[in-house]
Design a protein around this motif. Structure first.
Motif, PDB file in Angstrom:
ATOM      1  N   SER A 236      42.439  44.709  38.349  1.00  0.00           N
ATOM      2  CA  SER A 236      42.538  45.831  37.409  1.00  0.00           C
ATOM      3  C   SER A 236      41.247  46.089  36.649  1.00  0.00           C
ATOM      4  CB  SER A 236      43.662  45.565  36.408  1.00  0.00           C
ATOM      5  OG  SER A 236      43.327  44.458  35.571  1.00  0.00           O
ATOM      6  N   GLY A 237      40.369  45.089  36.581  1.00  0.00           N
ATOM      7  CA  GLY A 237      39.128  45.242  35.838  1.00  0.00           C
ATOM      8  C   GLY A 237      39.195  44.763  34.400  1.00  0.00           C
ATOM      9  N   VAL A 238      40.340  44.245  33.975  1.00  0.00           N
ATOM     10  CA  VAL A 238      40.526  43.802  32.587  1.00  0.00           C
ATOM     11  C   VAL A 238      40.873  42.314  32.574  1.00  0.00           C
ATOM     12  CG1 VAL A 238      41.819  44.095  30.450  1.00  0.00           C
ATOM     13  CG2 VAL A 238      41.309  46.088  31.892  1.00  0.00           C
ATOM     14  N   TRP A 239      40.019  41.509  31.933  1.00  0.00           N
ATOM     15  CA  TRP A 239      40.247  40.070  31.809  1.00  0.00           C
ATOM     16  C   TRP A 239      40.972  39.767  30.502  1.00  0.00           C
ATOM     17  CZ3 TRP A 239      39.534  37.171  35.936  1.00  0.00           C
ATOM     18  CH2 TRP A 239      38.541  37.495  36.874  1.00  0.00           C
ATOM     19  N   THR A 240      41.919  38.829  30.555  1.00  0.00           N
ATOM     20  CA  THR A 240      42.666  38.405  29.377  1.00  0.00           C
ATOM     21  C   THR A 240      42.566  36.890  29.250  1.00  0.00           C
ATOM     22  OG1 THR A 240      44.230  40.230  29.626  1.00  0.00           O
ATOM     23  CG2 THR A 240      44.907  38.386  28.227  1.00  0.00           C
ATOM     24  N   ASN A 241      42.231  36.412  28.057  1.00  0.00           N
ATOM     25  CA  ASN A 241      42.105  34.970  27.845  1.00  0.00           C
ATOM     26  C   ASN A 241      43.478  34.308  27.882  1.00  0.00           C
ATOM     27  OD1 ASN A 241      42.073  32.548  25.648  1.00  0.00           O
ATOM     28  ND2 ASN A 241      40.187  32.626  26.835  1.00  0.00           N
ATOM     29  N   GLN A 242      43.596  33.239  28.660  1.00  0.00           N
ATOM     30  CA  GLN A 242      44.837  32.482  28.746  1.00  0.00           C
ATOM     31  C   GLN A 242      44.704  31.061  28.220  1.00  0.00           C
ATOM     32  OE1 GLN A 242      47.498  34.001  29.412  1.00  0.00           O
ATOM     33  NE2 GLN A 242      46.737  35.870  30.379  1.00  0.00           N
TER      34      GLN A 242
ATOM     35  N   ILE B 201      40.541  43.877  47.434  1.00  0.00           N
ATOM     36  CA  ILE B 201      40.785  45.072  46.646  1.00  0.00           C
ATOM     37  C   ILE B 201      41.310  46.133  47.602  1.00  0.00           C
ATOM     38  CG2 ILE B 201      38.325  45.737  46.801  1.00  0.00           C
ATOM     39  CD1 ILE B 201      38.724  47.123  44.051  1.00  0.00           C
ATOM     40  N   ASN B 202      42.507  46.615  47.329  1.00  0.00           N
ATOM     41  CA  ASN B 202      43.184  47.564  48.221  1.00  0.00           C
ATOM     42  C   ASN B 202      43.300  47.007  49.635  1.00  0.00           C
ATOM     43  OD1 ASN B 202      43.372  49.483  46.100  1.00  0.00           O
ATOM     44  ND2 ASN B 202      41.286  50.194  46.549  1.00  0.00           N
ATOM     45  N   ARG B 203      43.573  45.698  49.727  1.00  0.00           N
ATOM     46  CA  ARG B 203      43.774  44.965  50.976  1.00  0.00           C
ATOM     47  C   ARG B 203      42.510  44.839  51.820  1.00  0.00           C
ATOM     48  NH1 ARG B 203      48.000  41.518  50.964  1.00  0.00           N
ATOM     49  NH2 ARG B 203      49.884  42.518  50.153  1.00  0.00           N
ATOM     50  N   VAL B 204      41.360  45.119  51.251  1.00  0.00           N
ATOM     51  CA  VAL B 204      40.079  44.933  51.937  1.00  0.00           C
ATOM     52  C   VAL B 204      39.326  43.800  51.253  1.00  0.00           C
ATOM     53  CG1 VAL B 204      37.902  45.984  52.631  1.00  0.00           C
ATOM     54  CG2 VAL B 204      39.994  47.373  52.582  1.00  0.00           C
ATOM     55  N   HIS B 205      38.795  42.877  52.034  1.00  0.00           N
ATOM     56  CA  HIS B 205      38.057  41.746  51.479  1.00  0.00           C
ATOM     57  C   HIS B 205      36.633  42.165  51.140  1.00  0.00           C
ATOM     58  CE1 HIS B 205      41.369  39.736  53.607  1.00  0.00           C
ATOM     59  NE2 HIS B 205      41.227  38.775  52.723  1.00  0.00           N
ATOM     60  N   ARG B 206      36.215  41.892  49.910  1.00  0.00           N
ATOM     61  CA  ARG B 206      34.872  42.215  49.440  1.00  0.00           C
ATOM     62  C   ARG B 206      34.245  40.986  48.787  1.00  0.00           C
ATOM     63  NH1 ARG B 206      33.849  46.626  52.405  1.00  0.00           N
ATOM     64  NH2 ARG B 206      35.243  48.364  51.941  1.00  0.00           N
ATOM     65  N   LEU B 207      32.914  40.963  48.776  1.00  0.00           N
ATOM     66  CA  LEU B 207      32.177  39.841  48.186  1.00  0.00           C
ATOM     67  C   LEU B 207      31.843  40.150  46.732  1.00  0.00           C
ATOM     68  CD1 LEU B 207      30.712  37.110  48.554  1.00  0.00           C
ATOM     69  CD2 LEU B 207      28.696  38.401  49.297  1.00  0.00           C
ATOM     70  N   TYR B 208      32.128  39.190  45.854  1.00  0.00           N
ATOM     71  CA  TYR B 208      31.865  39.346  44.423  1.00  0.00           C
ATOM     72  C   TYR B 208      31.037  38.168  43.922  1.00  0.00           C
ATOM     73  CZ  TYR B 208      35.278  43.127  44.202  1.00  0.00           C
ATOM     74  OH  TYR B 208      35.939  44.313  44.392  1.00  0.00           O
ATOM     75  N   ALA B 209      30.282  38.441  42.864  1.00  0.00           N
ATOM     76  CA  ALA B 209      29.443  37.414  42.235  1.00  0.00           C
ATOM     77  C   ALA B 209      29.773  37.331  40.757  1.00  0.00           C
ATOM     78  CB  ALA B 209      27.964  37.746  42.417  1.00  0.00           C
ATOM     79  N   GLY B 210      29.816  36.112  40.234  1.00  0.00           N
ATOM     80  CA  GLY B 210      29.944  35.896  38.802  1.00  0.00           C
ATOM     81  C   GLY B 210      28.563  35.719  38.197  1.00  0.00           C
ATOM     82  N   LEU B 211      28.286  36.452  37.127  1.00  0.00           N
ATOM     83  CA  LEU B 211      26.962  36.434  36.512  1.00  0.00           C
ATOM     84  C   LEU B 211      26.950  35.556  35.259  1.00  0.00           C
ATOM     85  CD1 LEU B 211      26.910  38.905  38.451  1.00  0.00           C
ATOM     86  CD2 LEU B 211      25.376  40.014  36.828  1.00  0.00           C
ATOM     87  N   THR B 212      25.792  35.409  34.666  1.00  0.00           N
ATOM     88  CA  THR B 212      25.651  34.630  33.433  1.00  0.00           C
ATOM     89  C   THR B 212      25.845  35.500  32.200  1.00  0.00           C
ATOM     90  OG1 THR B 212      23.259  34.998  33.430  1.00  0.00           O
ATOM     91  CG2 THR B 212      24.068  32.997  34.521  1.00  0.00           C
ATOM     92  N   THR B 213      26.239  36.754  32.412  1.00  0.00           N
ATOM     93  CA  THR B 213      26.365  37.726  31.319  1.00  0.00           C
ATOM     94  C   THR B 213      27.801  38.152  31.066  1.00  0.00           C
ATOM     95  OG1 THR B 213      25.886  39.464  32.936  1.00  0.00           O
ATOM     96  CG2 THR B 213      24.036  38.629  31.621  1.00  0.00           C
ATOM     97  N   GLY B 214      28.780  37.419  31.627  1.00  0.00           N
ATOM     98  CA  GLY B 214      30.175  37.753  31.398  1.00  0.00           C
ATOM     99  C   GLY B 214      30.730  38.804  32.335  1.00  0.00           C
ATOM    100  N   PHE B 215      29.981  39.163  33.379  1.00  0.00           N
ATOM    101  CA  PHE B 215      30.436  40.169  34.336  1.00  0.00           C
ATOM    102  C   PHE B 215      30.726  39.526  35.693  1.00  0.00           C
ATOM    103  CE2 PHE B 215      27.952  42.941  31.449  1.00  0.00           C
ATOM    104  CZ  PHE B 215      28.918  43.913  31.185  1.00  0.00           C
ATOM    105  N   VAL B 216      31.695  40.120  36.392  1.00  0.00           N
ATOM    106  CA  VAL B 216      31.914  39.865  37.813  1.00  0.00           C
ATOM    107  C   VAL B 216      31.563  41.155  38.536  1.00  0.00           C
ATOM    108  CG1 VAL B 216      33.597  39.346  39.615  1.00  0.00           C
ATOM    109  CG2 VAL B 216      33.690  38.127  37.440  1.00  0.00           C
ATOM    110  N   GLN B 217      30.717  41.068  39.569  1.00  0.00           N
ATOM    111  CA  GLN B 217      30.217  42.259  40.242  1.00  0.00           C
ATOM    112  C   GLN B 217      30.441  42.189  41.741  1.00  0.00           C
ATOM    113  OE1 GLN B 217      26.522  43.154  37.098  1.00  0.00           O
ATOM    114  NE2 GLN B 217      26.122  43.155  39.295  1.00  0.00           N
TER     115      GLN B 217
END
Length: 469
Positions: free
Chosen positions: A107-113, A376-392
């Motif tokens: 969804s693009g929205v992170w929630t702390n658990q 995402i939408n049943r298609v596999h994509r590559l994502y990276a976690g950054l040092t700035t709090g973003f996943v891209q």
């Protein structure tokens, strides 16, 4: 009109190879000269004919950065829960700063658990009995069960404080306990979140006090692989299906002299396991056949770069991801002299033998602190976690730009071509270069003649063409 000029079509027949030398002396055969290796192949991907093209840009999954501790996305995971309702539930989990965060279905929205974790530890996520288990290299934080609530609670069944694990033969297997670095633990059958101390749970010691510790485990071909390192290195197989009986668990030594750096630097390509060690990048199939023979290393063409140009102090923090949509396996590393993971070594396994390329080696790309393939939408994509709090999302975004820095540069360089023996004088009269434009951008085409300075021309992809010379 016929002439005496010899024509040669140059084709790309190999990938990045820093160890092959600066020149190639073969002569054209039947009007073609295959170039067997490249001196540079940075921020590119290969077409199936071998031709390089600029790797895609990047877009942010979460528009708002997670602000927590160091803000580093230490790791993240695409968890799928089957349940009993006939449909799956998708939840993304991320360990950022000092907290665990969830995201429903990309969804693009992170929630702390969960808050208050130790910052800057190496995490592990794995599915076990419809529960996602999180653990880390922290000696303080205990493993957690991440469920569809979404909730993050202490893992049940009194487990050891392990750092990483895997699901194998309906049991959770784990290692990385500080007090017992060579001990492999397993839960009761289907007891990953309920039974780690009962009669059918237990542990196996893997060559204790051999100077190494268990660094990675993986379920593979009906056996559990146990890799040790980071000093001498060894690989072991756990056979069997239960603690006792005719098919009892047993340890079988497999290979000595090669081991794994860490859990996150290991992944699979088809029916093979590939992993990073202090010495290079390896294929389990080749290691089983040839042991620690250097020529069998997966990274043999780039071995000098791996050993001399990367920061080996933080080498054990690498992440690997098999981006099978593009047919490449990616490892992320830090260059010598720094700790930011700013270079990716990429192995294109669609070719035989496979071909190497890089992202960020010569020109900045995305600093990939952690990696994961997510749907995402049943298609596999590559994502990276950054040092700035973003996943891209990276590598396949059509727009060739980066969210924080805009443009980036692709770089391809062939070896010096002698077109046969250098003892014979040869004059290059004409040259042509064909491209398939990907946008109205300019790029520089350069060539070097003998010992002269490099000549360059700017080629516009938005016009009809330019004359070289």
């Amino acid at each position: 009109m016929p002439d005496r000029n010899q024509k040669a079509i140059l084709t790309f027949a190999g990938g990045l190879a820093t160890d092959f030398g600066p020149s190639f002396t073969a002569a054209p055969q039947n009007g073609a000269l295959p170039i067997p290796f490249l001196l540079s192949a940075d921020n590119v991907l290969y077409e199936l004919d071998g031709g390089p093209h600029k790797v895609g840009g990047s877009t942010r999954l979460n528009a708002a950065a997670i602000a927590d501790g160091t803000n580093i996305v230490h790791g993240f995971f695409d968890a799928w829960y089957q349940g009993i309702g006939g449909s799956e539930t998708q939840i993304e989990w991320a360990y950022v700063g000092t907290g665990l965060y969830s995201m429903p279905a990309m969804s693009g929205v992170w929630t702390n658990q969960l808050a208050g974790l130790e910052d800057s530890r190496e995490p592990c996520f794995f599915m076990a009995g419809d529960v996602c288990i999180w653990a880390s290299t922290s000696s303080i934080d205990v493993p957690r069960a991440l469920t569809t609530g979404p909730t993050a609670a202490n893992l049940g069944g009194s487990p050891p404080n392990f750092a990483f694990g895997a699901w194998h033969k309906n049991r959770a297997w784990a290692a990385g306990v500080v007090a017992n670095p060579s001990r492999l633990y397993y839960s009761a059958s289907l007891g990953a979140n309920s039974d780690w101390t009962g009669a059918t749970a237990g542990s196996i010691d893997i060559d204790p006090d051999d100077g190494d510790r268990i660094t990675a485990i993986r379920s593979h071909k009906n056996e559990l692989l146990v890799l040790k390192g980071p000093n001498t290195g060894s690989i072991h197989r756990i056979t069997g299906s239960s603690p006792t009986g005719a098919d009892a668990f047993a340890r079988v030594p497999y290979v000595r002299g090669v081991g794994s750096l860490n859990q996150n630097g290991l992944t699979t390509i088809g029916d093979d396991v590939v992993f990073a060690s202090p010495r290079g990048l390896h294929s389990l199939a080749a290691t089983a056949a040839y042991g620690d023979y250097v020529e069998a290393f997966l990274a043999r063409p780039i071995l000098t770069y791996y050993q001399d140009s990367l920061n080996h102090i933080v080498l054990n923090q690498t992440w690997a991801a098999n981006y099978f949509t593009k047919g490449v396996c990616v490892w992320t590393f830090s260059r010598s002299g720094g700790t930011a993971k700013n270079v990716c070594l990429v192995y294109d396994y669609r070719f035989q033998p496979g071909r190497w390329l890089s992202w960020g080696r010569n020109s900045s790309y995305v600093n990939c602190h952690s990696l994961a393939v997510m749907q995402i939408n049943r298609v596999h994509r590559l994502y990276a976690g950054l040092t700035t709090g973003f996943v891209q999302r990276i590598a396949d975004v059509v727009d060739r730009s980066l969210p924080a820095s805009g443009a980036y540069t692709a770089d391809v360089k062939t070896p010096f071509l002698n077109f046969g023996s250098s003892a014979y004088l040869k004059n290059a009269e004409f040259g042509f270069h064909s491209i398939l434009p990907k946008g109205a951008y300019n790029f520089a085409f350069g060539w070097t003649r003998d010992t002269l300075a490099e000549d360059t021309v700017t080629v516009s992809q938005g016009s009809g063409g330019d004359t070289l010379g």
